[in-house]
Design an enzyme around this catalytic site. Sequence first.
Site, mmCIF file in Angstrom:
data_model
loop_
_atom_site.group_PDB
_atom_site.id
_atom_site.type_symbol
_atom_site.label_atom_id
_atom_site.label_comp_id
_atom_site.label_asym_id
_atom_site.label_seq_id
_atom_site.Cartn_x
_atom_site.Cartn_y
_atom_site.Cartn_z
ATOM 1 N N ARG A 85 -23.030 37.103 -36.236
ATOM 2 C CA ARG A 85 -23.052 36.123 -35.143
ATOM 3 C C ARG A 85 -22.725 34.758 -35.757
ATOM 4 O O ARG A 85 -23.395 34.322 -36.702
ATOM 5 C CB ARG A 85 -24.428 36.088 -34.489
ATOM 6 N N GLN A 119 -24.492 29.977 -39.878
ATOM 7 C CA GLN A 119 -24.481 28.660 -39.217
ATOM 8 C C GLN A 119 -23.360 27.820 -39.824
ATOM 9 O O GLN A 119 -23.397 27.496 -41.012
ATOM 10 C CB GLN A 119 -25.823 27.952 -39.444
ATOM 11 N N ASP A 125 -31.980 36.751 -36.810
ATOM 12 C CA ASP A 125 -31.607 35.364 -36.510
ATOM 13 C C ASP A 125 -31.676 34.524 -37.781
ATOM 14 O O ASP A 125 -32.414 34.855 -38.710
ATOM 15 C CB ASP A 125 -32.593 34.753 -35.496
ATOM 16 N N MET A 126 -30.937 33.416 -37.795
ATOM 17 C CA MET A 126 -31.011 32.526 -38.947
ATOM 18 C C MET A 126 -31.857 31.310 -38.593
ATOM 19 O O MET A 126 -31.712 30.742 -37.515
ATOM 20 C CB MET A 126 -29.608 32.089 -39.386
ATOM 21 N N GLY A 186 -25.549 26.364 -35.461
ATOM 22 C CA GLY A 186 -26.872 26.177 -36.078
ATOM 23 C C GLY A 186 -27.662 25.156 -35.296
ATOM 24 O O GLY A 186 -27.131 24.121 -34.887
ATOM 25 N N LYS A 202 -20.448 17.696 -34.519
ATOM 26 C CA LYS A 202 -20.418 18.977 -33.787
ATOM 27 C C LYS A 202 -19.013 19.543 -33.667
ATOM 28 O O LYS A 202 -18.822 20.752 -33.733
ATOM 29 C CB LYS A 202 -20.982 18.778 -32.378
HETATM 30 C C1 FAD Z 1 -26.553 33.931 -28.471
HETATM 31 C C2 FAD Z 1 -26.955 32.795 -29.346
HETATM 32 C C3 FAD Z 1 -27.726 33.035 -30.471
HETATM 33 C C4 FAD Z 1 -28.071 31.986 -31.328
HETATM 34 N N1 FAD Z 1 -28.744 32.249 -32.501
HETATM 35 C C5 FAD Z 1 -28.991 31.246 -33.368
HETATM 36 C C6 FAD Z 1 -29.570 31.480 -34.640
HETATM 37 O O1 FAD Z 1 -29.905 32.621 -35.016
HETATM 38 N N2 FAD Z 1 -29.771 30.419 -35.459
HETATM 39 C C7 FAD Z 1 -29.417 29.129 -35.114
HETATM 40 O O2 FAD Z 1 -29.605 28.203 -35.901
HETATM 41 N N3 FAD Z 1 -28.883 28.880 -33.897
HETATM 42 C C8 FAD Z 1 -28.666 29.893 -33.036
HETATM 43 N N4 FAD Z 1 -28.093 29.611 -31.815
HETATM 44 C C9 FAD Z 1 -27.969 28.200 -31.375
HETATM 45 C C10 FAD Z 1 -26.643 27.587 -31.811
HETATM 46 O O3 FAD Z 1 -26.662 27.389 -33.195
HETATM 47 C C11 FAD Z 1 -26.432 26.240 -31.117
HETATM 48 O O4 FAD Z 1 -27.443 25.375 -31.492
HETATM 49 C C12 FAD Z 1 -26.406 26.311 -29.596
HETATM 50 O O5 FAD Z 1 -25.643 27.405 -29.177
HETATM 51 C C13 FAD Z 1 -25.800 25.027 -28.999
HETATM 52 O O6 FAD Z 1 -24.509 24.823 -29.510
HETATM 53 P P1 FAD Z 1 -23.153 25.150 -28.703
HETATM 54 O O7 FAD Z 1 -22.211 25.771 -29.695
HETATM 55 O O8 FAD Z 1 -23.437 25.937 -27.496
HETATM 56 O O9 FAD Z 1 -22.539 23.755 -28.413
HETATM 57 P P2 FAD Z 1 -23.111 22.469 -27.632
HETATM 58 O O10 FAD Z 1 -22.097 21.403 -27.800
HETATM 59 O O11 FAD Z 1 -24.507 22.168 -28.064
HETATM 60 O O12 FAD Z 1 -23.149 22.970 -26.166
HETATM 61 C C14 FAD Z 1 -21.979 23.040 -25.365
HETATM 62 C C15 FAD Z 1 -22.420 22.809 -23.942
HETATM 63 O O13 FAD Z 1 -23.252 23.913 -23.557
HETATM 64 C C16 FAD Z 1 -24.398 23.463 -22.862
HETATM 65 N N5 FAD Z 1 -25.599 23.896 -23.560
HETATM 66 C C17 FAD Z 1 -25.727 24.172 -24.867
HETATM 67 N N6 FAD Z 1 -26.972 24.602 -25.159
HETATM 68 C C18 FAD Z 1 -27.641 24.563 -23.992
HETATM 69 C C19 FAD Z 1 -28.959 24.853 -23.615
HETATM 70 N N7 FAD Z 1 -29.878 25.318 -24.495
HETATM 71 N N8 FAD Z 1 -29.289 24.687 -22.327
HETATM 72 C C20 FAD Z 1 -28.389 24.263 -21.424
HETATM 73 N N9 FAD Z 1 -27.128 23.989 -21.715
HETATM 74 C C21 FAD Z 1 -26.759 24.107 -22.979
HETATM 75 C C22 FAD Z 1 -24.286 21.973 -22.733
HETATM 76 O O14 FAD Z 1 -23.682 21.686 -21.467
HETATM 77 C C23 FAD Z 1 -23.308 21.568 -23.812
HETATM 78 O O15 FAD Z 1 -22.581 20.453 -23.470
HETATM 79 C C24 FAD Z 1 -27.709 30.657 -30.983
HETATM 80 C C25 FAD Z 1 -26.947 30.419 -29.834
HETATM 81 C C26 FAD Z 1 -26.555 31.462 -29.029
HETATM 82 C C27 FAD Z 1 -25.725 31.158 -27.823
#
Ligand code: FAD
Length: 322
Positions: A193, A173, A143-144, A197, A210
Amino acid sequence: MHSACGARIIRAPLKPYIRLIPPCLVRFFARPYVAGDSLAKAIDTAADLFARRGLLTTLDLLAEGIDTPEAVRANVDAYLAMAEAASTDPRFPRPEVRPTLSLKLSSYTTEPRDRGGDGRGSREAARRICAAAHEWGIGVTVDMESSAWTDFTLDFVRELHRDGLRDVGCVLQTRLHRTERDLEQLPEGCRVRLVIGIYQEPESIALRDKTAMKERMLAYAARLFARGHYVEFATHDEAYVRRFVDDVVPSAGIGPDRYEVQMLYGVPRQALLSELTARGVRARLYVPFAQGWGMAIAYLRRRLDEYPAMMGLVLKNLVRRS
Ligand SMILES: Cc1cc2nc3c(=O)[nH]c(=O)nc-3n(C[C@H](O)[C@H](O)[C@H](O)COP(=O)(O)OP(=O)(O)OC[C@H]3O[C@@H](n4cnc5c(N)ncnc54)[C@H](O)[C@@H]3O)c2cc1C
Protein backbone atom coordinates in the site's frame (compact mmCIF):
# COMPACT_ATOMS: atom_id res chain seq x y z
CA MET A 1 13.17 7.44 23.24
CA HIS A 2 15.61 7.09 20.33
CA SER A 3 14.76 6.18 16.80
CA ALA A 4 16.85 3.90 14.62
CA CYS A 5 18.56 6.98 13.16
CA GLY A 6 19.53 8.16 16.63
CA ALA A 7 17.19 11.17 16.79
CA ARG A 8 15.16 11.62 19.91
CA ILE A 9 11.46 11.17 19.19
CA ILE A 10 8.83 12.71 21.41
CA ARG A 11 5.17 12.15 20.71
CA ALA A 12 3.76 15.61 20.05
CA PRO A 13 1.14 16.65 22.61
CA LEU A 14 -2.38 17.07 21.26
CA LYS A 15 -3.35 20.61 20.28
CA PRO A 16 -5.02 22.14 23.36
CA TYR A 17 -8.36 22.74 21.59
CA ILE A 18 -8.44 19.11 20.38
CA ARG A 19 -7.88 17.91 23.97
CA LEU A 20 -10.85 20.00 25.10
CA ILE A 21 -13.38 18.60 22.61
CA PRO A 22 -15.79 16.45 24.67
CA PRO A 23 -15.97 12.73 23.71
CA CYS A 24 -19.50 13.07 22.32
CA LEU A 25 -18.30 15.73 19.86
CA VAL A 26 -15.21 13.69 18.91
CA ARG A 27 -17.63 10.88 18.13
CA PHE A 28 -19.86 13.19 16.14
CA PHE A 29 -17.03 14.52 13.97
CA ALA A 30 -15.51 11.09 13.43
CA ARG A 31 -18.83 9.23 13.02
CA PRO A 32 -18.84 9.11 9.21
CA TYR A 33 -15.43 7.44 9.33
CA VAL A 34 -16.31 4.60 11.73
CA ALA A 35 -18.46 1.63 10.75
CA GLY A 36 -20.01 1.14 14.19
CA ASP A 37 -19.19 -0.25 17.59
CA SER A 38 -19.13 -4.00 16.96
CA LEU A 39 -17.62 -6.57 14.61
CA ALA A 40 -21.13 -7.48 13.39
CA LYS A 41 -21.72 -3.86 12.32
CA ALA A 42 -18.36 -3.69 10.56
CA ILE A 43 -19.05 -6.91 8.64
CA ASP A 44 -22.54 -5.65 7.72
CA THR A 45 -20.99 -2.43 6.41
CA ALA A 46 -18.44 -4.37 4.36
CA ALA A 47 -21.13 -6.68 2.95
CA ASP A 48 -23.31 -3.71 2.07
CA LEU A 49 -20.47 -1.84 0.33
CA PHE A 50 -19.73 -4.94 -1.71
CA ALA A 51 -23.36 -5.80 -2.58
CA ARG A 52 -24.49 -2.27 -3.45
CA ARG A 53 -21.34 -0.70 -4.89
CA GLY A 54 -18.93 -3.53 -5.71
CA LEU A 55 -16.39 -2.11 -3.24
CA LEU A 56 -13.86 -4.27 -1.43
CA THR A 57 -12.87 -3.52 2.16
CA THR A 58 -10.13 -3.88 4.73
CA LEU A 59 -11.25 -3.94 8.37
CA ASP A 60 -9.44 -2.16 11.19
CA LEU A 61 -10.28 -2.37 14.88
CA LEU A 62 -9.70 1.02 16.51
CA ALA A 63 -7.55 0.63 19.59
CA GLU A 64 -5.23 3.08 21.22
CA GLY A 65 -3.63 3.36 24.63
CA ILE A 66 -3.23 -0.40 25.00
CA ASP A 67 -1.54 -0.54 28.40
CA THR A 68 -2.18 -3.96 29.89
CA PRO A 69 -1.48 -7.54 28.77
CA GLU A 70 -5.24 -8.16 29.04
CA ALA A 71 -5.95 -5.39 26.51
CA VAL A 72 -3.33 -6.90 24.17
CA ARG A 73 -4.97 -10.33 24.48
CA ALA A 74 -8.43 -8.87 23.86
CA ASN A 75 -7.12 -7.18 20.74
CA VAL A 76 -5.58 -10.39 19.43
CA ASP A 77 -8.82 -12.28 20.12
CA ALA A 78 -10.80 -9.58 18.31
CA TYR A 79 -8.63 -9.92 15.20
CA LEU A 80 -8.91 -13.73 15.28
CA ALA A 81 -12.70 -13.29 15.36
CA MET A 82 -12.50 -10.79 12.47
CA ALA A 83 -10.59 -13.28 10.31
CA GLU A 84 -13.14 -16.01 10.99
CA ALA A 85 -16.11 -13.71 10.34
CA ALA A 86 -14.61 -12.35 7.10
CA SER A 87 -13.94 -15.87 5.87
CA THR A 88 -17.22 -17.53 6.77
CA ASP A 89 -19.81 -14.83 5.98
CA PRO A 90 -21.73 -16.02 2.91
CA ARG A 91 -22.18 -12.45 1.67
CA PHE A 92 -18.58 -12.65 0.43
CA PRO A 93 -18.98 -15.45 -2.10
CA ARG A 94 -15.39 -15.69 -3.38
CA PRO A 95 -12.06 -15.52 -1.53
CA GLU A 96 -10.88 -12.46 -3.47
CA VAL A 97 -13.90 -10.38 -2.39
CA ARG A 98 -13.59 -11.14 1.32
CA PRO A 99 -12.55 -8.22 3.53
CA THR A 100 -8.87 -8.19 4.41
CA LEU A 101 -7.60 -7.07 7.83
CA SER A 102 -5.40 -4.07 8.58
CA LEU A 103 -3.53 -4.03 11.88
CA LYS A 104 -1.02 -1.86 13.72
CA LEU A 105 1.83 -3.44 15.66
CA SER A 106 1.39 -0.84 18.43
CA SER A 107 -1.96 -2.46 19.24
CA TYR A 108 -0.20 -5.57 20.60
CA THR A 109 2.33 -4.24 23.05
CA THR A 110 2.43 -2.37 26.32
CA GLU A 111 5.82 -0.99 25.22
CA PRO A 112 5.08 1.08 22.10
CA ARG A 113 8.18 2.20 20.23
CA ASP A 114 6.91 5.75 19.76
CA ARG A 115 6.69 6.12 23.55
CA GLY A 116 10.13 4.87 24.46
CA GLY A 117 9.40 1.14 24.40
CA ASP A 118 10.82 -1.68 22.33
CA GLY A 119 7.53 -2.98 20.89
CA ARG A 120 7.94 -6.14 22.97
CA GLY A 121 5.46 -8.92 22.18
CA SER A 122 3.81 -7.14 19.28
CA ARG A 123 5.39 -9.18 16.51
CA GLU A 124 4.57 -12.47 18.22
CA ALA A 125 0.93 -11.41 18.67
CA ALA A 126 0.60 -10.11 15.12
CA ARG A 127 2.23 -13.28 13.78
CA ARG A 128 -0.50 -15.36 15.46
CA ILE A 129 -3.13 -13.23 13.74
CA CYS A 130 -1.42 -13.40 10.34
CA ALA A 131 -1.04 -17.18 10.60
CA ALA A 132 -4.70 -17.64 11.59
CA ALA A 133 -5.88 -15.26 8.85
CA HIS A 134 -3.80 -17.22 6.34
CA GLU A 135 -5.59 -20.42 7.42
CA TRP A 136 -8.96 -18.65 6.96
CA GLY A 137 -7.93 -17.36 3.51
CA ILE A 138 -7.88 -13.74 4.65
CA GLY A 139 -5.14 -11.28 3.69
CA VAL A 140 -3.58 -8.98 6.29
CA THR A 141 -1.87 -5.62 5.80
CA VAL A 142 0.47 -4.36 8.50
CA ASP A 143 -0.19 -0.61 8.67
CA MET A 144 2.81 1.69 8.95
CA GLU A 145 3.14 3.92 11.98
CA SER A 146 5.63 6.67 12.86
CA SER A 147 9.29 6.37 11.85
CA ALA A 148 10.07 4.80 15.23
CA TRP A 149 8.32 1.71 13.87
CA THR A 150 9.55 1.59 10.26
CA ASP A 151 12.48 -0.87 10.53
CA PHE A 152 10.68 -2.97 13.13
CA THR A 153 7.60 -3.28 10.89
CA LEU A 154 9.39 -3.93 7.60
CA ASP A 155 11.64 -6.55 9.27
CA PHE A 156 8.50 -8.22 10.58
CA VAL A 157 6.88 -8.38 7.14
CA ARG A 158 10.09 -9.78 5.60
CA GLU A 159 10.22 -12.43 8.35
CA LEU A 160 6.60 -13.49 7.69
CA HIS A 161 7.24 -13.80 3.95
CA ARG A 162 10.35 -15.89 4.63
CA ASP A 163 8.13 -18.19 6.69
CA GLY A 164 5.61 -18.59 3.86
CA LEU A 165 2.95 -16.04 4.91
CA ARG A 166 3.04 -14.41 1.51
CA ASP A 167 -0.45 -12.90 1.69
CA VAL A 168 0.74 -10.33 4.26
CA GLY A 169 1.11 -6.85 2.80
CA CYS A 170 2.93 -3.75 4.01
CA VAL A 171 2.68 0.03 3.72
CA LEU A 172 5.27 2.48 2.39
CA GLN A 173 5.05 6.19 3.25
CA THR A 174 6.36 8.35 0.42
CA ARG A 175 7.10 11.29 2.72
CA LEU A 176 10.06 9.38 4.18
CA HIS A 177 13.32 9.69 2.25
CA ARG A 178 14.28 6.13 3.24
CA THR A 179 11.32 4.70 1.31
CA GLU A 180 13.30 4.82 -1.92
CA ARG A 181 15.69 2.23 -0.43
CA ASP A 182 12.99 0.31 1.42
CA LEU A 183 11.09 -0.45 -1.74
CA GLU A 184 14.15 -2.22 -3.15
CA GLN A 185 14.25 -4.53 -0.14
CA LEU A 186 10.68 -5.75 -0.02
CA PRO A 187 9.92 -9.45 -0.16
CA GLU A 188 9.28 -10.67 -3.70
CA GLY A 189 5.68 -10.21 -4.81
CA CYS A 190 4.62 -8.52 -1.53
CA ARG A 191 1.43 -6.44 -1.67
CA VAL A 192 2.33 -2.80 -1.05
CA ARG A 193 0.00 0.00 0.00
CA LEU A 194 1.49 3.34 -1.05
CA VAL A 195 0.51 6.35 1.08
CA ILE A 196 1.97 9.77 1.72
CA GLY A 197 2.03 8.97 5.46
CA ILE A 198 0.01 10.54 8.23
CA TYR A 199 2.70 11.06 10.89
CA GLN A 200 4.55 14.37 11.17
CA GLU A 201 8.24 13.56 10.82
CA PRO A 202 11.36 15.71 11.21
CA GLU A 203 12.50 17.52 8.09
CA SER A 204 15.81 15.63 8.22
CA ILE A 205 14.09 12.37 7.30
CA ALA A 206 10.92 13.39 5.45
CA LEU A 207 9.38 15.69 2.89
CA ARG A 208 7.12 18.49 4.08
CA ASP A 209 5.56 19.26 0.70
CA LYS A 210 2.42 17.23 -0.04
CA THR A 211 2.64 17.62 -3.81
CA ALA A 212 6.16 16.20 -3.77
CA MET A 213 4.92 13.27 -1.63
CA LYS A 214 2.17 12.55 -4.16
CA GLU A 215 4.53 12.77 -7.13
CA ARG A 216 6.61 10.17 -5.35
CA MET A 217 3.50 7.95 -5.10
CA LEU A 218 3.32 7.85 -8.91
CA ALA A 219 7.06 7.28 -9.36
CA TYR A 220 7.21 4.57 -6.69
CA ALA A 221 4.10 2.84 -8.07
CA ALA A 222 5.91 2.48 -11.42
CA ARG A 223 8.99 1.08 -9.68
CA LEU A 224 6.92 -1.37 -7.65
CA PHE A 225 5.19 -2.61 -10.81
CA ALA A 226 8.57 -3.09 -12.45
CA ARG A 227 9.64 -5.19 -9.44
CA GLY A 228 6.52 -7.36 -9.75
CA HIS A 229 4.57 -6.06 -6.74
CA TYR A 230 0.81 -5.72 -6.32
CA VAL A 231 0.23 -1.98 -5.76
CA GLU A 232 -2.46 -0.51 -3.51
CA PHE A 233 -2.63 3.18 -4.37
CA ALA A 234 -4.14 4.84 -1.29
CA THR A 235 -5.09 8.49 -1.62
CA HIS A 236 -8.20 10.66 -1.81
CA ASP A 237 -6.60 13.03 -4.26
CA GLU A 238 -8.67 12.51 -7.40
CA ALA A 239 -6.09 13.99 -9.78
CA TYR A 240 -3.43 11.54 -8.56
CA VAL A 241 -5.82 8.56 -8.66
CA ARG A 242 -6.51 9.45 -12.30
CA ARG A 243 -2.84 9.83 -13.15
CA PHE A 244 -2.20 6.44 -11.54
CA VAL A 245 -4.91 4.53 -13.44
CA ASP A 246 -4.67 6.49 -16.71
CA ASP A 247 -0.90 6.98 -17.02
CA VAL A 248 1.16 4.80 -14.67
CA VAL A 249 -0.82 1.56 -15.08
CA PRO A 250 -1.00 1.61 -18.91
CA SER A 251 2.67 2.67 -19.20
CA ALA A 252 3.66 -0.29 -17.05
CA GLY A 253 1.45 -2.61 -19.15
CA ILE A 254 -0.22 -3.89 -15.98
CA GLY A 255 -3.53 -5.80 -15.88
CA PRO A 256 -6.39 -5.13 -13.42
CA ASP A 257 -5.33 -8.04 -11.20
CA ARG A 258 -2.08 -6.29 -10.19
CA TYR A 259 -3.35 -3.14 -8.51
CA GLU A 260 -6.15 -1.43 -6.64
CA VAL A 261 -7.12 2.01 -5.41
CA GLN A 262 -7.81 2.48 -1.70
CA MET A 263 -9.59 5.18 0.28
CA LEU A 264 -10.87 5.63 3.82
CA TYR A 265 -14.49 4.77 4.59
CA GLY A 266 -16.48 7.98 4.97
CA VAL A 267 -14.38 10.28 2.78
CA PRO A 268 -16.89 11.41 0.14
CA ARG A 269 -15.57 10.08 -3.17
CA GLN A 270 -18.68 8.20 -4.42
CA ALA A 271 -18.60 9.40 -8.03
CA LEU A 272 -14.93 8.58 -8.50
CA LEU A 273 -15.28 5.16 -6.86
CA SER A 274 -18.32 4.31 -9.01
CA GLU A 275 -16.44 5.34 -12.12
CA LEU A 276 -13.44 3.21 -11.16
CA THR A 277 -15.47 0.08 -10.38
CA ALA A 278 -17.45 0.54 -13.63
CA ARG A 279 -14.11 0.58 -15.48
CA GLY A 280 -13.10 -2.68 -13.79
CA VAL A 281 -10.60 -1.07 -11.39
CA ARG A 282 -10.57 -2.73 -7.98
CA ALA A 283 -11.40 -0.22 -5.25
CA ARG A 284 -11.13 -0.96 -1.54
CA LEU A 285 -12.27 1.05 1.46
CA TYR A 286 -10.42 1.01 4.78
CA VAL A 287 -13.21 0.44 7.29
CA PRO A 288 -12.39 1.21 10.94
CA PHE A 289 -14.74 0.07 13.68
CA ALA A 290 -14.73 0.12 17.46
CA GLN A 291 -15.60 -2.36 20.19
CA GLY A 292 -17.05 0.10 22.64
CA TRP A 293 -16.33 3.77 22.11
CA GLY A 294 -13.87 4.21 25.03
CA MET A 295 -10.95 2.79 23.07
CA ALA A 296 -11.97 4.54 19.87
CA ILE A 297 -12.23 8.06 21.31
CA ALA A 298 -8.47 8.34 22.01
CA TYR A 299 -7.69 7.15 18.50
CA LEU A 300 -10.26 9.41 16.88
CA ARG A 301 -9.05 12.41 18.88
CA ARG A 302 -5.55 11.81 17.51
CA ARG A 303 -6.91 11.56 13.95
CA LEU A 304 -8.65 14.91 14.51
CA ASP A 305 -5.40 16.32 15.85
CA GLU A 306 -3.56 15.12 12.75
CA TYR A 307 -6.35 16.16 10.38
CA PRO A 308 -8.33 19.03 11.96
CA ALA A 309 -9.76 19.83 8.51
CA MET A 310 -11.91 16.72 9.06
CA MET A 311 -14.19 18.78 11.32
CA GLY A 312 -14.79 21.37 8.61
CA LEU A 313 -15.34 18.64 6.03
CA VAL A 314 -17.93 16.86 8.20
CA LEU A 315 -19.82 20.12 8.70
CA LYS A 316 -19.57 20.93 4.97
CA ASN A 317 -20.94 17.49 4.07
CA LEU A 318 -23.76 17.85 6.59
CA VAL A 319 -24.77 21.16 5.02
CA ARG A 320 -24.45 19.68 1.51
CA ARG A 321 -26.66 16.68 2.43
CA SER A 322 -29.32 18.81 4.08
C1 FAD B 1 -6.69 3.12 2.67
C2 FAD B 1 -5.71 3.98 3.39
C3 FAD B 1 -4.82 3.41 4.28
C4 FAD B 1 -3.86 4.20 4.93
N1 FAD B 1 -2.91 3.61 5.73
C5 FAD B 1 -1.94 4.37 6.27
C6 FAD B 1 -0.87 3.80 7.01
O1 FAD B 1 -0.78 2.57 7.21
N2 FAD B 1 0.08 4.63 7.51
C7 FAD B 1 0.06 6.00 7.31
O2 FAD B 1 0.96 6.70 7.77
N3 FAD B 1 -0.96 6.56 6.63
C8 FAD B 1 -1.94 5.79 6.12
N4 FAD B 1 -2.95 6.40 5.41
C9 FAD B 1 -3.09 7.87 5.44
C10 FAD B 1 -2.30 8.54 4.32
O3 FAD B 1 -0.93 8.43 4.60
C11 FAD B 1 -2.67 10.02 4.22
O4 FAD B 1 -2.34 10.65 5.40
C12 FAD B 1 -4.15 10.28 3.93
O5 FAD B 1 -4.61 9.40 2.95
C13 FAD B 1 -4.36 11.72 3.45
O6 FAD B 1 -3.58 11.97 2.31
P1 FAD B 1 -4.16 12.00 0.81
O7 FAD B 1 -3.14 11.30 -0.05
O8 FAD B 1 -5.53 11.46 0.76
O9 FAD B 1 -4.06 13.49 0.38
P2 FAD B 1 -4.68 14.83 1.02
O10 FAD B 1 -4.13 15.95 0.23
O11 FAD B 1 -4.48 14.86 2.50
O12 FAD B 1 -6.20 14.65 0.74
C14 FAD B 1 -6.76 14.90 -0.54
C15 FAD B 1 -8.17 15.37 -0.31
O13 FAD B 1 -8.91 14.28 0.26
C16 FAD B 1 -9.71 14.73 1.33
N5 FAD B 1 -9.35 14.01 2.55
C17 FAD B 1 -8.17 13.45 2.84
N6 FAD B 1 -8.21 12.81 4.03
C18 FAD B 1 -9.45 13.02 4.50
C19 FAD B 1 -10.12 12.65 5.68
N7 FAD B 1 -9.54 11.90 6.64
N8 FAD B 1 -11.40 13.05 5.81
C20 FAD B 1 -12.01 13.76 4.86
N9 FAD B 1 -11.44 14.12 3.72
C21 FAD B 1 -10.17 13.78 3.55
C22 FAD B 1 -9.53 16.21 1.44
O14 FAD B 1 -10.58 16.83 0.69
C23 FAD B 1 -8.23 16.49 0.73
O15 FAD B 1 -8.21 17.74 0.15
C24 FAD B 1 -3.88 5.61 4.73
C25 FAD B 1 -4.79 6.18 3.84
C26 FAD B 1 -5.69 5.39 3.16
C27 FAD B 1 -6.63 6.04 2.20
